[in-house]
Motif scaffolding. Structure first.
Motif, PDB file in Angstrom:
ATOM      1  N   SER A  67       0.800  -1.223   0.000  1.00  0.00           N
ATOM      2  CA  SER A  67       0.000   0.000   0.000  1.00  0.00           C
ATOM      3  C   SER A  67       0.834   1.275   0.000  1.00  0.00           C
ATOM      4  CB  SER A  67      -0.939   0.010   1.209  1.00  0.00           C
ATOM      5  OG  SER A  67      -1.919  -0.996   1.094  1.00  0.00           O
ATOM      6  N   SER A  68       1.997   1.236   0.631  1.00  0.00           N
ATOM      7  CA  SER A  68       2.821   2.443   0.724  1.00  0.00           C
ATOM      8  C   SER A  68       3.372   2.898  -0.618  1.00  0.00           C
ATOM      9  CB  SER A  68       3.984   2.220   1.699  1.00  0.00           C
ATOM     10  OG  SER A  68       3.503   2.066   3.012  1.00  0.00           O
ATOM     11  N   THR A  69       3.314   2.021  -1.627  1.00  0.00           N
ATOM     12  CA  THR A  69       3.807   2.406  -2.951  1.00  0.00           C
ATOM     13  C   THR A  69       2.753   3.142  -3.776  1.00  0.00           C
ATOM     14  OG1 THR A  69       3.186   0.263  -3.919  1.00  0.00           O
ATOM     15  CG2 THR A  69       5.401   0.448  -2.977  1.00  0.00           C
ATOM     16  N   ALA A  70       1.486   3.074  -3.363  1.00  0.00           N
ATOM     17  CA  ALA A  70       0.412   3.680  -4.147  1.00  0.00           C
ATOM     18  C   ALA A  70       0.442   5.214  -4.141  1.00  0.00           C
ATOM     19  CB  ALA A  70      -0.941   3.179  -3.660  1.00  0.00           C
ATOM     20  N   PRO A  71       0.544   5.878  -2.983  1.00  0.00           N
ATOM     21  CA  PRO A  71       0.478   7.337  -2.990  1.00  0.00           C
ATOM     22  C   PRO A  71       1.566   8.008  -3.831  1.00  0.00           C
ATOM     23  CG  PRO A  71       0.157   6.495  -0.773  1.00  0.00           C
ATOM     24  CD  PRO A  71       0.595   5.342  -1.611  1.00  0.00           C
ATOM     25  N   SER A  72       2.807   7.519  -3.741  1.00  0.00           N
ATOM     26  CA  SER A  72       3.885   8.140  -4.507  1.00  0.00           C
ATOM     27  C   SER A  72       3.697   7.895  -5.998  1.00  0.00           C
ATOM     28  CB  SER A  72       5.243   7.610  -4.040  1.00  0.00           C
ATOM     29  OG  SER A  72       5.301   6.206  -4.158  1.00  0.00           O
ATOM     30  N   ALA A  73       3.227   6.689  -6.381  1.00  0.00           N
ATOM     31  CA  ALA A  73       3.007   6.404  -7.799  1.00  0.00           C
ATOM     32  C   ALA A  73       1.913   7.298  -8.380  1.00  0.00           C
ATOM     33  CB  ALA A  73       2.640   4.930  -7.977  1.00  0.00           C
ATOM     34  N   LEU A  74       0.850   7.535  -7.605  1.00  0.00           N
ATOM     35  CA  LEU A  74      -0.213   8.432  -8.059  1.00  0.00           C
ATOM     36  C   LEU A  74       0.277   9.876  -8.119  1.00  0.00           C
ATOM     37  CD1 LEU A  74      -3.255   6.988  -6.093  1.00  0.00           C
ATOM     38  CD2 LEU A  74      -3.042   7.091  -8.569  1.00  0.00           C
ATOM     39  N   THR A  75       1.015  10.282  -7.109  1.00  0.00           N
ATOM     40  CA  THR A  75       1.516  11.654  -7.058  1.00  0.00           C
ATOM     41  C   THR A  75       2.441  11.943  -8.233  1.00  0.00           C
ATOM     42  OG1 THR A  75       1.362  11.654  -4.644  1.00  0.00           O
ATOM     43  CG2 THR A  75       2.763  13.337  -5.654  1.00  0.00           C
ATOM     44  N   GLU A  76       3.300  10.988  -8.536  1.00  0.00           N
ATOM     45  CA  GLU A  76       4.295  11.182  -9.590  1.00  0.00           C
ATOM     46  C   GLU A  76       3.791  10.802 -10.977  1.00  0.00           C
ATOM     47  OE1 GLU A  76       7.414   8.826  -7.949  1.00  0.00           O
ATOM     48  OE2 GLU A  76       7.518  10.070  -6.133  1.00  0.00           O
ATOM     49  N   GLY A  77       2.551  10.311 -11.062  1.00  0.00           N
ATOM     50  CA  GLY A  77       1.953  10.025 -12.351  1.00  0.00           C
ATOM     51  C   GLY A  77       2.386   8.728 -12.996  1.00  0.00           C
ATOM     52  N   THR A  78       2.996   7.814 -12.227  1.00  0.00           N
ATOM     53  CA  THR A  78       3.395   6.523 -12.787  1.00  0.00           C
ATOM     54  C   THR A  78       2.294   5.470 -12.651  1.00  0.00           C
ATOM     55  OG1 THR A  78       4.475   5.926 -10.701  1.00  0.00           O
ATOM     56  CG2 THR A  78       5.844   6.962 -12.389  1.00  0.00           C
ATOM     57  N   ALA A  79       1.191   5.823 -12.025  1.00  0.00           N
ATOM     58  CA  ALA A  79       0.016   4.955 -11.931  1.00  0.00           C
ATOM     59  C   ALA A  79      -1.222   5.831 -12.006  1.00  0.00           C
ATOM     60  CB  ALA A  79       0.019   4.155 -10.634  1.00  0.00           C
ATOM     61  N   ASN A  80      -2.315   5.266 -12.535  1.00  0.00           N
ATOM     62  CA  ASN A  80      -3.571   6.023 -12.522  1.00  0.00           C
ATOM     63  C   ASN A  80      -4.602   5.450 -11.565  1.00  0.00           C
ATOM     64  OD1 ASN A  80      -3.766   3.854 -14.255  1.00  0.00           O
ATOM     65  ND2 ASN A  80      -4.554   5.008 -15.993  1.00  0.00           N
ATOM     66  N   VAL A  81      -4.326   4.285 -10.957  1.00  0.00           N
ATOM     67  CA  VAL A  81      -5.131   3.792  -9.841  1.00  0.00           C
ATOM     68  C   VAL A  81      -4.193   3.231  -8.782  1.00  0.00           C
ATOM     69  CG1 VAL A  81      -7.199   3.313 -11.216  1.00  0.00           C
ATOM     70  CG2 VAL A  81      -5.508   1.515 -10.896  1.00  0.00           C
ATOM     71  N   GLY A  82      -4.536   3.445  -7.520  1.00  0.00           N
ATOM     72  CA  GLY A  82      -3.697   2.984  -6.417  1.00  0.00           C
ATOM     73  C   GLY A  82      -4.496   2.200  -5.394  1.00  0.00           C
ATOM     74  N   PRO A  83      -4.526   0.870  -5.484  1.00  0.00           N
ATOM     75  CA  PRO A  83      -5.216   0.073  -4.457  1.00  0.00           C
ATOM     76  C   PRO A  83      -4.478   0.140  -3.127  1.00  0.00           C
ATOM     77  CG  PRO A  83      -4.085  -1.356  -6.025  1.00  0.00           C
ATOM     78  CD  PRO A  83      -3.951   0.031  -6.547  1.00  0.00           C
ATOM     79  N   MET A  84      -5.229   0.312  -2.036  1.00  0.00           N
ATOM     80  CA  MET A  84      -4.636   0.409  -0.706  1.00  0.00           C
ATOM     81  C   MET A  84      -5.489  -0.358   0.298  1.00  0.00           C
ATOM     82  SD  MET A  84      -3.280   4.368  -0.459  1.00  0.00           S
ATOM     83  CE  MET A  84      -2.326   3.985   1.023  1.00  0.00           C
ATOM     84  N   SER A  85      -4.816  -0.996   1.260  1.00  0.00           N
ATOM     85  CA  SER A  85      -5.527  -1.724   2.309  1.00  0.00           C
ATOM     86  C   SER A  85      -5.511  -0.959   3.633  1.00  0.00           C
ATOM     87  CB  SER A  85      -4.923  -3.123   2.501  1.00  0.00           C
ATOM     88  OG  SER A  85      -3.545  -3.040   2.794  1.00  0.00           O
ATOM     89  N   ARG A  86      -5.246   0.320   3.560  1.00  0.00           N
ATOM     90  CA  ARG A  86      -5.300   1.208   4.735  1.00  0.00           C
ATOM     91  C   ARG A  86      -5.644   2.613   4.256  1.00  0.00           C
ATOM     92  NH1 ARG A  86      -1.103   4.573   4.202  1.00  0.00           N
ATOM     93  NH2 ARG A  86       0.909   3.832   3.412  1.00  0.00           N
ATOM     94  N   GLU A  87      -5.942   3.497   5.224  1.00  0.00           N
ATOM     95  CA  GLU A  87      -6.175   4.892   4.887  1.00  0.00           C
ATOM     96  C   GLU A  87      -4.856   5.585   4.556  1.00  0.00           C
ATOM     97  OE1 GLU A  87      -8.600   7.104   7.645  1.00  0.00           O
ATOM     98  OE2 GLU A  87      -9.686   5.309   8.250  1.00  0.00           O
TER      99      GLU A  87
END
Length: 313
Positions: A67-87
């Motif tokens: 999950s910790s990889t999702a926010p940075s990938a979305l912020t930096e534009g390397t992903a367009n969806v970020g699944p997370m198992s926490r807030e």
């Protein structure tokens, strides 16, 4: 109030049916890159495969590294969806907002729980949260009187009496790790002897093949050779990690699973992302949630998520 508390209240409210069969729209094509939760990795693959059945010109790249990889990938534009198992953490929200000028949109897509897994033949009936903390942590912030390192300290006799509790859990990039630390360790510190695994499946497999083992992982990963343990919040009765108890919030280690997207305020998501999320929230998409061992979200929450991707609520 935190997101989880607000949404748990919403699950208890009646509402007209929102789950509908998915109907494909013309003109949907392109690539979806997903970076984030390992817990949601299998489910993302199920959703992607079924979605491509509706839209053959859509491709997916799915990276389930935590999950910790999702926010940075979305912020930096390397992903367009970020699944997370926490807030999202405050620091993650701030990083995204400082880059884009607004916060990301967080969608609830399924319900899960963290389960305690033990050997199928282990006679332990259940564990309280203070006991779990005393087993897994070095700090015992949840009120445990002493460290619990052997099964005889939990009342087991015979061949189990002198067995050391072998511990297995997730690594620190995992949302499962973060939520367990928060709820079961009262934000304390893990023992260095917890064997950290790269995924929930490997945690459960390790428990199945290790003598005297105990591990925590996503509820949906149960396999033959292990059992899930009921959990008590404290002095009260044990609560089984059943679908009913998880959906109601009665099970102490229940949680929502999220999909995070970059949506500017007042704007709808691009067609591709919007249709993928609409599919996830449809009757077909939520049946895949159940197939993967998770719990579909209540109808009121489905309507709330659909409103989010269409525009501001």
């Amino acid at each position: 109030m935190r997101i989880l508390a607000v949404l748990l209240m919403l699950t208890m409210l009646p509402v007209a049916s929102a789950k509908e069969p998915y109907k494909a729209k013309p003109g949907v094509a392109g690539n979806i890159t997903s970076v984030g939760s390992d817990t949601l990795g299998n489910l993302m693959t199920f959703w992607a495969d079924r979605f491509k059945g509706h839209y053959p010109h859509v491709t997916f790249q799915i990276q389930a590294s935590g999950s910790s990889t999702a926010p940075s990938a979305l912020t930096e534009g390397t992903a367009n969806v970020g699944p997370m198992s926490r807030e999202l953490k405050e620091s993650e929200l701030n990083y995204f907002a400082s880059t884009h000028g607004y916060e990301p949109t967080v969608l609830v897509v399924a319900i899960d729980a963290i389960a305690l897994f033990a050997d199928l033949h282990n006679p332990i009936e259940g564990l309280s949260l203070p006991q779990i903390d005393a087993i897994f942590s070095i700090t015992r912030y949840c009120g445990g009187e002493q460290p619990l390192r052997f099964w005889h300290q939990l009342g087991l006799e015979g061949q189990w009496a002198n067995k050391r509790i072998q511990l297995f859990g997730r690594n620190s990039v995992s949302g499962t790790y973060g939520l367990f630390k928060q709820k079961a360790l009262c934000n304390g510190d893990f023992l260095p002897t917890v064997n950290e695994q790269p995924g929930s499946a490997s945690v459960v497999q390790s428990v199945a093949y290790s003598d005297g083992a105990l591990g925590y992982a996503g509820f949906g990963y149960k396999i033959a050779g292990v059992k899930t343990l009921p959990v008590s919040p404290g002095d009260g009765p044990y609560v089984k990690p059943s679908m009913v108890n998880i959906a109601s919030g009665d099970y102490p280690l229940s949680r929502f699973l999220y999909l995070v997207v970059n949506k500017p305020p007042g704007q709808a998501l691009p067609l591709l992302e919007q249709e993928f999320i609409r599919f996830i929230l449809s009757e077909e998409g939520q049946k895949l949630v159940e197939r993967d061992g998770f719990i579909p979200i209540p109808e009121r929450l489905i309507r709330r998520q659909l409103n989010k991707i269409a525009g501001d609520v």
